[in-house]
Write a protein that holds these residues in place. Structure first.
Motif, mmCIF file in Angstrom:
data_model
loop_
_atom_site.group_PDB
_atom_site.id
_atom_site.type_symbol
_atom_site.label_atom_id
_atom_site.label_comp_id
_atom_site.label_asym_id
_atom_site.label_seq_id
_atom_site.Cartn_x
_atom_site.Cartn_y
_atom_site.Cartn_z
ATOM 1 N N THR A 223 35.608 32.715 43.484
ATOM 2 C CA THR A 223 36.891 33.069 44.093
ATOM 3 C C THR A 223 37.352 34.510 43.838
ATOM 4 O O THR A 223 37.771 35.202 44.779
ATOM 5 N N PRO A 224 37.290 35.020 42.596
ATOM 6 C CA PRO A 224 37.754 36.405 42.397
ATOM 7 C C PRO A 224 36.977 37.423 43.233
ATOM 8 O O PRO A 224 37.556 38.403 43.712
ATOM 9 N N TRP A 225 35.679 37.191 43.412
ATOM 10 C CA TRP A 225 34.858 38.121 44.192
ATOM 11 C C TRP A 225 35.159 37.995 45.682
ATOM 12 O O TRP A 225 35.147 38.993 46.410
ATOM 13 N N LEU A 226 35.449 36.794 46.135
ATOM 14 C CA LEU A 226 35.828 36.611 47.539
ATOM 15 C C LEU A 226 37.125 37.349 47.833
ATOM 16 O O LEU A 226 37.277 37.973 48.884
ATOM 17 N N ASP A 227 38.054 37.282 46.878
ATOM 18 C CA ASP A 227 39.326 37.991 47.047
ATOM 19 C C ASP A 227 39.116 39.502 47.082
ATOM 20 O O ASP A 227 39.673 40.204 47.935
ATOM 21 N N ARG A 228 38.290 39.997 46.169
ATOM 22 C CA ARG A 228 38.062 41.448 46.096
ATOM 23 C C ARG A 228 37.367 41.954 47.359
ATOM 24 O O ARG A 228 37.665 43.045 47.847
ATOM 25 N N PHE A 229 36.413 41.191 47.848
ATOM 26 C CA PHE A 229 35.621 41.623 49.006
ATOM 27 C C PHE A 229 36.304 41.262 50.328
ATOM 28 O O PHE A 229 35.857 41.666 51.396
ATOM 29 N N GLU A 230 37.399 40.504 50.223
ATOM 30 C CA GLU A 230 38.161 40.047 51.388
ATOM 31 C C GLU A 230 37.308 39.193 52.320
ATOM 32 O O GLU A 230 37.328 39.332 53.555
ATOM 33 N N VAL A 231 36.565 38.269 51.711
ATOM 34 C CA VAL A 231 35.694 37.360 52.457
ATOM 35 C C VAL A 231 36.544 36.355 53.237
ATOM 36 O O VAL A 231 37.498 35.777 52.707
ATOM 37 N N THR A 232 36.195 36.131 54.500
ATOM 38 C CA THR A 232 36.918 35.155 55.319
ATOM 39 C C THR A 232 36.174 33.826 55.450
ATOM 40 O O THR A 232 36.780 32.820 55.815
#
Length: 276
Positions: A223-232
């Motif tokens: 989750t933290p990496w998805l937030d940083r990378f702005e993954v949809t």
């Protein structure tokens, strides 16, 4: 590139090699042949097995291979050690060996998790998305973060090398929590994760608990990496993704599961290997 010949691809695992031809444009996969592969034999024998699989294919456009790491994909040198497969290839220039064996000028190597994600972006569940990710779950965790279809491996918005397995979770390597090995160890006794998933579907509470715990660790670590990378959106693949129907509720982000990990990886290998 000669479009008539298509793109020759080998998708290589620890126990198999799948040879296929990908036709760009519609991204159809043809002439699929899956054969056993002994990854614990000598380097010469491994090269021979790969050569035999590739020789079935039209090689006018060279050859692209999807392989697990550790591997130097730019130079074609293998660095497997202590991973119970391909150890005899440690330090071996696989690109040189295959070029010589098959009389080729062009042999391209692609990380298998990156190939999977790019295949899903090219012709699967990630099409049209500008920021997305693919995660393969099997003997280990493979990840790829894509920006407009391009793999991103550097910067603060992705894990080291873009590889989540290189991170720790609750003080231990992530794969101590979510991998075939980790799930089997937590459950206690089962021939494989598929059998644990089958037991969970049959109503066994312990089996379901083990799977939910493992996938919860994956979701929290990711989750933290998805937030940083702005993954949809995230797509899951690999053998253990077959348990997704049991654990979908642990994910609070947009996640789907592939229809066919191998098929996606074959398409992605062609797309990455030839810049299509």
């Amino acid at each position: 590139m000669s479009n008539d010949a298509g793109i020759a691809v080998l998708e290589v695992g620890g126990s198999h090699v799948t040879a296929a031809v990908v036709v760009p444009g519609g991204w159809t996969v043809e002439s699929v042949r899956r054969t056993p592969l002994d990854s614990k034999t000598s380097a010469d024998r491994i090269v021979a097995q790969l050569g035999q699989a590739a020789a079935q294919l039209p090689l006018a456009n060279g050859l692209a291979l999807a392989l697990p790491g550790p591997f130097d994909y730019a130079t074609g040198v293998a660095w497997y050690r202590g991973v119970e497969k391909f150890d005899s290839l440690y330090g071996h220039d696989l690109g040189k060996s295959l070029r010589e064996l098959l009389d080729l000028d062009r042999v391209v190597f692609v990380n298998d998790a990156e190939a999977f994600a790019v295949g899903e972006w090219t012709a699967g569940t990630l099409q049209g998305l500008s920021r997305c990710a693919g995660v393969t779950i099997g003997t280990g965790i493979g990840t790829a973060f894509l920006a407009d279809g391009r793999v991103v491996r550097t910067g603060d918005s992705v894990p080291p090398g873009g590889e989540l397995y290189r991170t720790t979770f609750r003080g231990k390597p992530l794969e101590d929590w979510i991998s075939a090995r980790a799930i089997l160890a937590a459950y206690g006794s089962a021939p494989g994760v598929k059998e644990i998933a089958d037991a969970a579907r049959a109503g066994e509470a312990r089996a379901l608990e083990v799977l939910v715990d493992a996938f919860t660790c994956l979701a929290e670590a990711l989750t933290p990496w998805l937030d940083r990378f702005e993954v949809t959106r995230v797509v899951l693949g690999g053998s253990i993704s077959g348990a997704f129907d049991l654990v979908r509720d642990v994910f609070d982000f947009d996640v789907t599961v592939t229809e066919d990990t191998e098929h996606a990886a074959i398409i992605g290998t062609a797309a990455v290997g030839y810049g299509a």
